[in-house]
Scaffold this active site. Sequence first.
Site, PDB file in Angstrom:
ATOM      1  N   LYS A 263      37.313  34.132  49.189  1.00  0.00           N
ATOM      2  CA  LYS A 263      38.197  34.503  48.264  1.00  0.00           C
ATOM      3  C   LYS A 263      39.143  35.429  48.982  1.00  0.00           C
ATOM      4  O   LYS A 263      38.611  36.764  49.474  1.00  0.00           O
ATOM      5  CB  LYS A 263      37.793  35.264  47.006  1.00  0.00           C
ATOM      6  CG  LYS A 263      38.735  35.983  46.310  1.00  0.00           C
ATOM      7  CD  LYS A 263      38.015  36.417  44.790  1.00  0.00           C
ATOM      8  CE  LYS A 263      39.274  37.338  43.996  1.00  0.00           C
ATOM      9  NZ  LYS A 263      38.693  37.989  42.837  1.00  0.00           N
ATOM     10  N   ASP A 268      45.039  42.511  44.094  1.00  0.00           N
ATOM     11  CA  ASP A 268      44.559  41.842  42.822  1.00  0.00           C
ATOM     12  C   ASP A 268      45.310  43.085  41.552  1.00  0.00           C
ATOM     13  O   ASP A 268      44.709  43.817  41.420  1.00  0.00           O
ATOM     14  CB  ASP A 268      43.156  41.635  42.638  1.00  0.00           C
ATOM     15  CG  ASP A 268      42.767  40.924  41.117  1.00  0.00           C
ATOM     16  OD1 ASP A 268      43.994  40.737  40.521  1.00  0.00           O
ATOM     17  OD2 ASP A 268      41.773  40.804  40.793  1.00  0.00           O
ATOM     18  N   LYS A 275      45.704  44.962  35.448  1.00  0.00           N
ATOM     19  CA  LYS A 275      44.399  45.966  35.403  1.00  0.00           C
ATOM     20  C   LYS A 275      44.937  47.326  34.931  1.00  0.00           C
ATOM     21  O   LYS A 275      46.138  47.764  35.252  1.00  0.00           O
ATOM     22  CB  LYS A 275      44.121  46.002  36.566  1.00  0.00           C
ATOM     23  CG  LYS A 275      43.201  44.837  37.136  1.00  0.00           C
ATOM     24  CD  LYS A 275      42.587  44.938  38.395  1.00  0.00           C
ATOM     25  CE  LYS A 275      41.890  43.788  38.898  1.00  0.00           C
ATOM     26  NZ  LYS A 275      40.780  43.338  38.052  1.00  0.00           N
ATOM     27  N   ASP A 286      40.241  43.105  47.720  1.00  0.00           N
ATOM     28  CA  ASP A 286      39.785  41.958  46.932  1.00  0.00           C
ATOM     29  C   ASP A 286      39.769  40.365  48.069  1.00  0.00           C
ATOM     30  O   ASP A 286      39.611  39.300  47.465  1.00  0.00           O
ATOM     31  CB  ASP A 286      40.763  41.510  45.693  1.00  0.00           C
ATOM     32  CG  ASP A 286      40.125  40.454  44.569  1.00  0.00           C
ATOM     33  OD1 ASP A 286      38.823  40.654  44.569  1.00  0.00           O
ATOM     34  OD2 ASP A 286      40.529  40.101  43.821  1.00  0.00           O
ATOM     35  N   ASP A 345      43.917  37.675  35.167  1.00  0.00           N
ATOM     36  CA  ASP A 345      43.166  38.470  36.252  1.00  0.00           C
ATOM     37  C   ASP A 345      41.856  37.869  36.476  1.00  0.00           C
ATOM     38  O   ASP A 345      41.345  38.317  37.523  1.00  0.00           O
ATOM     39  CB  ASP A 345      42.738  39.941  35.287  1.00  0.00           C
ATOM     40  CG  ASP A 345      42.218  40.754  36.348  1.00  0.00           C
ATOM     41  OD1 ASP A 345      42.287  40.774  37.453  1.00  0.00           O
ATOM     42  OD2 ASP A 345      41.680  41.885  35.538  1.00  0.00           O
ATOM     43  N   GLU A 347      41.733  35.419  38.432  1.00  0.00           N
ATOM     44  CA  GLU A 347      42.582  34.743  39.565  1.00  0.00           C
ATOM     45  C   GLU A 347      41.681  34.098  40.662  1.00  0.00           C
ATOM     46  O   GLU A 347      41.975  32.999  41.236  1.00  0.00           O
ATOM     47  CB  GLU A 347      43.697  35.295  40.164  1.00  0.00           C
ATOM     48  CG  GLU A 347      43.265  36.294  41.143  1.00  0.00           C
ATOM     49  CD  GLU A 347      42.339  37.407  40.967  1.00  0.00           C
ATOM     50  OE1 GLU A 347      42.069  37.745  39.742  1.00  0.00           O
ATOM     51  OE2 GLU A 347      41.725  38.046  41.842  1.00  0.00           O
ATOM     52  N   ARG A 349      38.495  32.640  40.617  1.00  0.00           N
ATOM     53  CA  ARG A 349      37.903  31.552  40.449  1.00  0.00           C
ATOM     54  C   ARG A 349      39.010  30.242  40.506  1.00  0.00           C
ATOM     55  O   ARG A 349      38.498  29.279  40.992  1.00  0.00           O
ATOM     56  CB  ARG A 349      37.054  31.509  39.126  1.00  0.00           C
ATOM     57  CG  ARG A 349      38.020  31.746  37.907  1.00  0.00           C
ATOM     58  CD  ARG A 349      37.449  32.081  36.659  1.00  0.00           C
ATOM     59  NE  ARG A 349      36.853  33.395  36.753  1.00  0.00           N
ATOM     60  CZ  ARG A 349      36.070  34.338  35.851  1.00  0.00           C
ATOM     61  NH1 ARG A 349      35.885  33.597  34.796  1.00  0.00           N
ATOM     62  NH2 ARG A 349      35.916  35.516  35.889  1.00  0.00           N
TER      63      ARG A 349
HETATM   64  N1  BES Z   1      38.786  41.067  41.881  1.00  0.00           N
HETATM   65  C1  BES Z   1      38.131  41.192  40.498  1.00  0.00           C
HETATM   66  C2  BES Z   1      36.660  41.393  40.444  1.00  0.00           C
HETATM   67  C3  BES Z   1      36.407  42.877  40.675  1.00  0.00           C
HETATM   68  C4  BES Z   1      36.158  43.819  39.941  1.00  0.00           C
HETATM   69  C5  BES Z   1      36.040  42.837  42.159  1.00  0.00           C
HETATM   70  C6  BES Z   1      35.762  45.102  40.415  1.00  0.00           C
HETATM   71  C7  BES Z   1      35.696  44.076  42.828  1.00  0.00           C
HETATM   72  C8  BES Z   1      35.342  45.162  41.899  1.00  0.00           C
HETATM   73  C9  BES Z   1      38.617  39.857  39.655  1.00  0.00           C
HETATM   74  O1  BES Z   1      39.627  39.148  39.999  1.00  0.00           O
HETATM   75  C10 BES Z   1      38.813  40.133  38.075  1.00  0.00           C
HETATM   76  O2  BES Z   1      39.670  40.507  37.721  1.00  0.00           O
HETATM   77  N2  BES Z   1      37.676  39.669  37.246  1.00  0.00           N
HETATM   78  C11 BES Z   1      37.826  39.921  36.043  1.00  0.00           C
HETATM   79  C12 BES Z   1      37.564  38.589  35.155  1.00  0.00           C
HETATM   80  C13 BES Z   1      37.653  38.634  33.574  1.00  0.00           C
HETATM   81  C14 BES Z   1      39.267  38.911  33.396  1.00  0.00           C
HETATM   82  C15 BES Z   1      37.298  37.338  33.087  1.00  0.00           C
HETATM   83  C16 BES Z   1      36.757  40.796  35.620  1.00  0.00           C
HETATM   84  O3  BES Z   1      35.626  41.058  36.224  1.00  0.00           O
HETATM   85  O4  BES Z   1      37.124  41.909  34.776  1.00  0.00           O
HETATM   86 ZN    ZN Z   2      40.117  39.425  42.078  1.00  0.00          ZN
HETATM   87 ZN    ZN Z   3      41.430  39.701  38.908  1.00  0.00          ZN
END
Ligand code: BES
Ligand code: ZN
Ligand code: ZN
Length: 494
Positions: A263, A268, A275, A286, A345, A347, A349
């Site tokens: 990834k 992000d 966020k 990220d 968010d 993104e 996947r």
């Molecule tokens: N990049 C984040 C996940 C992340 C969080 C990585 C903390 C490292 C530290 C990812 O893109 C994300 O925002 N995921 C969301 C998914 C949700 C919206 C379904 C999450 O984990 O909150």
């Molecule tokens: Zn992310």
């Molecule tokens: Zn994200």
Amino acid sequence: MKFQVKDIKSKPATVGLVLCYFAKEKPSVHPLYKFVTAADKKQVERLFKAKEFSSGEKQSQVILGAQKKKILLIGLGEKKNWNLRHAVLAARRITNLAKNYKVKSVTIGLETLAASGVSSERLAQTVTENMVLADYVFNQYKKDKGEQFTVNQAVLAVSKMALKSVSAGVKIGEVVGAQVNYARDLGNTPGGEMTPTLLANRAKEVGRVNHIKVTVLNQKQMEANKMGAILGVAKGSSEEPKFIIMEYYGGKKNDAPFVFVGKGVTFDTGGLNLKPEDHMLDMWMDMCGGAAVISALGAIAKLKLPVNVMGLVPAVENMPGGAGYRPGDLLKSLSGKYIEVLNTDAEGRVILADALTYAERYKPRLVVDVATLTGACMVALGAQAAGLFTPDDKIANELLTAGEISGDYLWRLPLWEEYADEVKGTFGDVQNMGKSRYGGAITAAMFLYQFAKKYPWVHIDIAGTMKAVDGQGLAKGATGTGTRVLIELAKNYK
Ligand code: BES
Ligand code: ZN
Ligand code: ZN
């Protein structure tokens, strides 16, 4: 840091002499103890006697000896508990202690760190690698570099018999350590200086130096390829997305390759599902999955491993721009499946979906994706283990072993068909969020699985292990997680 392997019978010439002891061991049992001057021996023995140094409690002590020598005493705890994981931490402790006491060069009796079931080559690799990792500092953005001190030279002293295998292990450890540090550099570089274009340039540079073929698809080429998922995520940013393709052919022409997918979200923000402030702070990291893939390919090429390995990194910036993708949008992915965007968010996947489909063309023996995918994985496992997902038990065990040996520790979470309903779309084929608030790491993996059915596949969620935490003996910032397990997999290929 430069490494040397020497016969333990020859007199150490370094400033520092490292003496490691298990609980209840006497100073004189150490094979290097005979090189300590009589006056310094008195000091050592006094510390032992007065319990100012306890080898049973993983303590450290430094003695300023005669002739400007420094003796570093390292307590290893109970011998019966000793294993490779402890050797990882000991190597880092030695390095950090040397840094703190400004010891430019050290001699270590490697065999005093031996663990049962661990070859001398592997031990040498692990100790070398972790000394390199502990020596790392990220100070490119400090005008005033301050008193940053790094260790110049480490001599691993061993018995004659082990010289050859230890030298081989040191060579591997130097490469792996340097490449993990490279991944840390990529991860630590702020988002403004690590855009998709700049990340792609770094990949090209790695390719040029190591003779790996690197192709970078730009937006137009991705449009021609119909990579609608990556393009969808990229729309909110003024930075052009890039699709990085690295191809290393070290094996036979027809050997089915490994495909490593990382990834590469260079920043992000969450997109329109912005966020909250504290969650956005680390998001320049990220792209750590991408960094692991790029660095692992560099290491695999440097080690000339006899295997074919492809690296794929979809690189985008996730921004809340006026042209950005929206909740409710239906993105036509490269696979033809429509992705229903419920949260901008989620993104990672989405971009990985296209990369996983792209991987099909290599007819891979195994695809491994590495991604800072979910906060939920962090909630589940904390910072010490990355999440491992695969429908295949045999591959899971292979990965767990590779993780354990390499130091990129993994823990398996379920990927059962029972979870598939969570990501079934209402208006599209697959939705990018689970239907409940729970098991977020699993639903994310389940989403990816929908695009990875045509080959053996593993997903590693590194959100929790992305950043160093206290007690690991590493500098603040990115850990380079994922790099080592990928290298280990390629190394074990038969
Ligand atoms: N990049 C984040 C996940 C992340 C969080 C990585 C903390 C490292 C530290 C990812 O893109 C994300 O925002 N995921 C969301 C998914 C949700 C919206 C379904 C999450 O984990 O909150
Ligand atoms: Zn992310
Ligand atoms: Zn994200």
